[in-house]
Design a protein around this motif. Structure first.
Motif, PDB file in Angstrom:
ATOM      1  N   VAL A 104       0.838  -1.195   0.000  1.00  0.00           N
ATOM      2  CA  VAL A 104       0.000   0.000   0.000  1.00  0.00           C
ATOM      3  C   VAL A 104       0.876   1.249   0.000  1.00  0.00           C
ATOM      4  O   VAL A 104       1.779   1.389   0.839  1.00  0.00           O
ATOM      5  N   VAL A 105       0.608   2.146  -0.946  1.00  0.00           N
ATOM      6  CA  VAL A 105       1.313   3.421  -1.063  1.00  0.00           C
ATOM      7  C   VAL A 105       0.308   4.545  -0.830  1.00  0.00           C
ATOM      8  O   VAL A 105      -0.693   4.646  -1.548  1.00  0.00           O
ATOM      9  N   ALA A 106       0.552   5.369   0.165  1.00  0.00           N
ATOM     10  CA  ALA A 106      -0.304   6.533   0.416  1.00  0.00           C
ATOM     11  C   ALA A 106       0.097   7.662  -0.526  1.00  0.00           C
ATOM     12  O   ALA A 106       1.284   7.911  -0.733  1.00  0.00           O
ATOM     13  N   VAL A 107      -0.904   8.334  -1.112  1.00  0.00           N
ATOM     14  CA  VAL A 107      -0.651   9.467  -2.004  1.00  0.00           C
ATOM     15  C   VAL A 107      -1.512  10.633  -1.565  1.00  0.00           C
ATOM     16  O   VAL A 107      -2.504  10.467  -0.850  1.00  0.00           O
ATOM     17  N   GLY A 108      -1.139  11.829  -2.032  1.00  0.00           N
ATOM     18  CA  GLY A 108      -1.853  13.017  -1.600  1.00  0.00           C
ATOM     19  C   GLY A 108      -3.185  13.218  -2.283  1.00  0.00           C
ATOM     20  O   GLY A 108      -4.126  13.744  -1.685  1.00  0.00           O
ATOM     21  N   VAL A 137       0.305   9.031   8.609  1.00  0.00           N
ATOM     22  CA  VAL A 137       1.165   8.725   9.761  1.00  0.00           C
ATOM     23  C   VAL A 137       0.580   7.566  10.561  1.00  0.00           C
ATOM     24  O   VAL A 137       1.309   6.659  10.981  1.00  0.00           O
ATOM     25  N   ALA A 138      -0.734   7.574  10.753  1.00  0.00           N
ATOM     26  CA  ALA A 138      -1.364   6.468  11.479  1.00  0.00           C
ATOM     27  C   ALA A 138      -1.179   5.155  10.728  1.00  0.00           C
ATOM     28  O   ALA A 138      -0.931   4.100  11.341  1.00  0.00           O
ATOM     29  N   GLY A 139      -1.310   5.179   9.408  1.00  0.00           N
ATOM     30  CA  GLY A 139      -1.128   3.971   8.612  1.00  0.00           C
ATOM     31  C   GLY A 139       0.296   3.447   8.665  1.00  0.00           C
ATOM     32  O   GLY A 139       0.521   2.228   8.735  1.00  0.00           O
ATOM     33  N   LEU A 140       1.271   4.338   8.627  1.00  0.00           N
ATOM     34  CA  LEU A 140       2.671   3.915   8.746  1.00  0.00           C
ATOM     35  C   LEU A 140       2.925   3.287  10.113  1.00  0.00           C
ATOM     36  O   LEU A 140       3.648   2.296  10.233  1.00  0.00           O
ATOM     37  N   ILE A 196       4.500   2.603   2.145  1.00  0.00           N
ATOM     38  CA  ILE A 196       5.237   3.714   1.537  1.00  0.00           C
ATOM     39  C   ILE A 196       4.261   4.869   1.387  1.00  0.00           C
ATOM     40  O   ILE A 196       3.070   4.674   1.157  1.00  0.00           O
ATOM     41  N   ALA A 197       4.758   6.095   1.523  1.00  0.00           N
ATOM     42  CA  ALA A 197       3.919   7.271   1.315  1.00  0.00           C
ATOM     43  C   ALA A 197       4.634   8.228   0.379  1.00  0.00           C
ATOM     44  O   ALA A 197       5.846   8.429   0.491  1.00  0.00           O
ATOM     45  N   LEU A 198       3.871   8.796  -0.542  1.00  0.00           N
ATOM     46  CA  LEU A 198       4.358   9.842  -1.441  1.00  0.00           C
ATOM     47  C   LEU A 198       3.526  11.082  -1.141  1.00  0.00           C
ATOM     48  O   LEU A 198       2.409  11.225  -1.635  1.00  0.00           O
ATOM     49  N   VAL A 234       9.247  11.016  -0.120  1.00  0.00           N
ATOM     50  CA  VAL A 234       9.101   9.554  -0.163  1.00  0.00           C
ATOM     51  C   VAL A 234       9.352   9.025   1.245  1.00  0.00           C
ATOM     52  O   VAL A 234      10.454   9.174   1.786  1.00  0.00           O
ATOM     53  N   ILE A 235       8.333   8.414   1.844  1.00  0.00           N
ATOM     54  CA  ILE A 235       8.417   7.916   3.221  1.00  0.00           C
ATOM     55  C   ILE A 235       8.245   6.408   3.183  1.00  0.00           C
ATOM     56  O   ILE A 235       7.313   5.895   2.559  1.00  0.00           O
ATOM     57  N   SER A 236       9.124   5.689   3.842  1.00  0.00           N
ATOM     58  CA  SER A 236       9.027   4.226   3.836  1.00  0.00           C
ATOM     59  C   SER A 236       9.375   3.671   5.206  1.00  0.00           C
ATOM     60  O   SER A 236      10.275   4.173   5.884  1.00  0.00           O
TER      61      SER A 236
END
Length: 609
Positions: free
Chosen positions: A46-50, A250-253, A260-262, A576-578
């Motif tokens: 799962v990749v979070a996007v804006g 942040v909660a999902g991470l 991963i978050a973009l 990019v946050i992982s």
């Protein structure tokens, strides 16, 4: 003798009777039921996007976004792709060879992989090349079209599995062409398909993933393995792009629901991430886009370049960046983006690169504007100046920029009306619906100093609240614009993206050139701002020639700062946050500028999988 035979008969009768009895008493065998086996859960990341964009055509300015870039990278076929250093390398899964085979006329031949096919089993073939070439020279609002306009013919061979592309003259950047091919067999005969068929997704895949689900209400794009892909299959079954705000990300991470978050690189997300243990890995990834303030050059109150320069001298670009995109890179050139190798600022030392109200007043007066000494408001031809500033309704970051610019111009005595039509209309039509934007947030975020590598930034905050610029549909009597259809206006200013990361000469010629009419395209599409400066065209043509002059690009930059078809603002940066598990499983990074952080996602493994 008869007694013996009778005994034998009796004996046989008894044996038969026993066998029959046994058959009657034994249960009849039944076919066995298959034992159900547990199916493994699909491997997923799962990749979070804006945000989820309004469409997914990577060739349209209106659809540019990190998500569109990700989908194009993983779903659409390209003859060449950038390597880690940005150099274009042939993709053997699509073409086994591509080379210049003639110089008179300049001709490039492509031999396509015989196995390469779309996800509906149609071959990836010459018709896909023809379709992209035709659309790029005929459709408005496209990115990087100058190279396609040099093509005079596209010929099919070998049943469509070989292609010869003929150019008007030698074009050194030919490897930049025919990236992100689209399925011609599904699009070419459908009216409006260039935009319409790519608004809800991409109709077929020619890559390791295909689009499984797009749910705008849930902010979800789900990519699944393309089972008809002819090369190595993706390791993941499913790659999910999920729209989440900062708190949800942040909660999902923290919970492991997001790998991963973009996200937009800003102080709020960095502060929120500081509370996570272990701390996630963060990397800046500049986007292949520069945000500009486009200025209309073919009519209206900004037709005179002195008026464009005067208005630009009233815009505090650093304050716009600090408030709208604090971690973005300041852009001070029309060609290369700040993150690209070889970038150097070409902006002049003073106005219009720097705000200067005195110089602005002089330039506006030279352009025929006058200022009421009592009210401080500007007028032209005896009527109050009322500029129309367009920002795409579905691009919230652009609307944020528009409001800040309108506020600055209002403080300087220029009335501004903001309109928010759809991006396709704004970047592709001269007149657009006079649609006011949605109300701005009641408590906008406080300005934050930049931490971008471009250097420290000053933050300009007004001493007191200022009136919100008008969002009512503007009156044609005060815009000094040409007559338009009822309910439409011609924007004088617009928040306009331009692409970066490709061939610099091609990008300059695409963004600021004058498309020439031809027999095939007698009426080429108008550029978004209507800018066309004939005296500049020879220098732009030189940039896409085999032997451009060494100073050609700098000469173009100097003229553009004088004519000012747009005011460069900034290059956005994605963060990019992982998690540590995702880092180990994917090795995610910024990726090449043009293809971004999801490059190579077909080789990613599921974290903890």
């Amino acid at each position: 003798m008869r007694r013996r035979r009778a005994g034998v008969v009796v004996l046989l009768a008894g044996v038969l009777a026993g066998l029959l009895t046994a058959c009657v008493n034994e249960p009849v065998p039944q076919p066995s039921e298959p034992v159900p086996t547990a199916q493994p859960d699909p491997t997923k990341l799962v990749v979070a996007v804006g945000d989820i964009p309004a469409g997914f055509n990577p060739h349209l300015l209106a659809h540019l976004s990190p998500v569109t870039t990700a989908l194009a990278t993983l779903v659409l076929p390209s003859v060449f792709r950038p390597d880690a250093d940005g150099a274009m390398q042939i993709d053997q899964t699509i073409a086994t060879s591509a080379e210049v085979v003639a110089t008179e006329p300049f001709t490039v031949s492509y031999e396509l992989n015989l196995e390469a096919s779309w996800s509906d089993n149609a071959p990836i073939a010459a018709e896909d090349f023809v379709y992209l070439w035709e659309r790029m020279r005929e459709e408005p609002g496209v990115a990087d079209d100058a190279g396609y306009r040099l093509i005079t013919d596209v010929r099919s061979r070998a049943g469509g599995k070989a292609v010869d592309v003929v150019f008007a003259h030698a074009y050194p950047a030919w490897k930049e062409l025919f990236t992100d091919l689209l399925p011609a067999h599904l699009l070419k005969d459908a009216p409006g398909s260039w935009v319409g068929a790519t608004t809800g997704g991409l109709p077929a895949s020619g890559g390791p993933f295909r689009i499984g689900t797009i749910d705008r209400d849930r902010g979800l794009v789900e990519l699944t393995r393309n089972d008809l892909y002819w090369d190595a299959p993706s390791v993941l079954d499913v790659l999910v792009l999920q729209r989440l705000d900062d708190a949800q990300t942040v909660a999902g991470l923290a919970s492991g629901d997001v790998d991963i978050a973009l996200t937009e690189a800003d102080a709020d997300i960095r502060t929120a991430l500081g509370g996570l243990q272990p701390a996630p890995h963060t990397q800046p990834a500049p986007q292949p886009v520069v945000v500009q303030l486009g200025m209309r050059g073919d009519g209206g109150p900004l037709a005179d370049p002195r008026a464009r320069q005067g208005v630009a001298a009233l815009v505090d670009r650093e304050a716009v960046r600090a408030r709208a995109a604090p971690d973005a890179l300041p852009a001070d050139a029309f060609g290369l983006a700040p993150s690209e190798p070889g970038y150097q600022a070409t902006a002049p030392q003073g106005a219009p690169a720097r705000p200067d109200p005195v110089v602005a007043g002089q330039l506006l007066a030279q352009a025929g504007w006058s200022r009421d000494l009592t009210t401080g408001r500007w007028a032209v031809a005896g009527a109050p100046v009322r500029l129309v500033l367009g920002a795409a309704a579905e691009r919230p970051d652009d609307l944020r920029v528009a409001r800040i610019v309108a506020e600055q111009l209002d403080q300087a005595g220029i009335d501004v009306d903001i309109v928010a039509p759809g991006a396709v209309a704004l970047f592709g039509q001269e007149a657009v619906p006079a649609t006011p934007p949605s109300p701005p947030p009641t408590t906008p975020p406080a300005p934050t100093p930049s931490t971008a590598p471009g250097g420290p930034s000053g933050v300009a905050t007004p001493a007191a609240p200022t009136p919100e610029p008008s969002t009512a549909p503007p009156s044609s009597s005060t815009t000094s614009a040409n007559p338009t259809a009822p309910g439409t206006v011609e924007p004088d200013l617009m928040v306009l993206p331009r692409t970066t990361g490709g061939d610099p000469g091609t990008e300059l010629a695409s963004d600021y050139g004058c498309p020439s009419p031809s027999a095939a395209v007698p009426f080429p599409p108008r550029p978004p701002t209507g800018f066309c400066f004939a005296a500049l065209q020879p220098a732009l043509d030189d940039l896409v020639s085999p032997t451009p002059r060494a100073d050609a690009a700098l000469q173009v930059e100097r003229v553009l700062w004088q004519q000012l078809p747009a005011l460069p603002l900034f290059q956005p940066v994605t963060l990019v946050i992982s998690t540590s598990a995702a880092d180990a499983a994917t090795g995610v990074g910024p990726g090449p500028l043009r293809t971004g952080p999801v490059t190579g996602a077909q080789e990613w493994r599921p974290p903890n999988g």
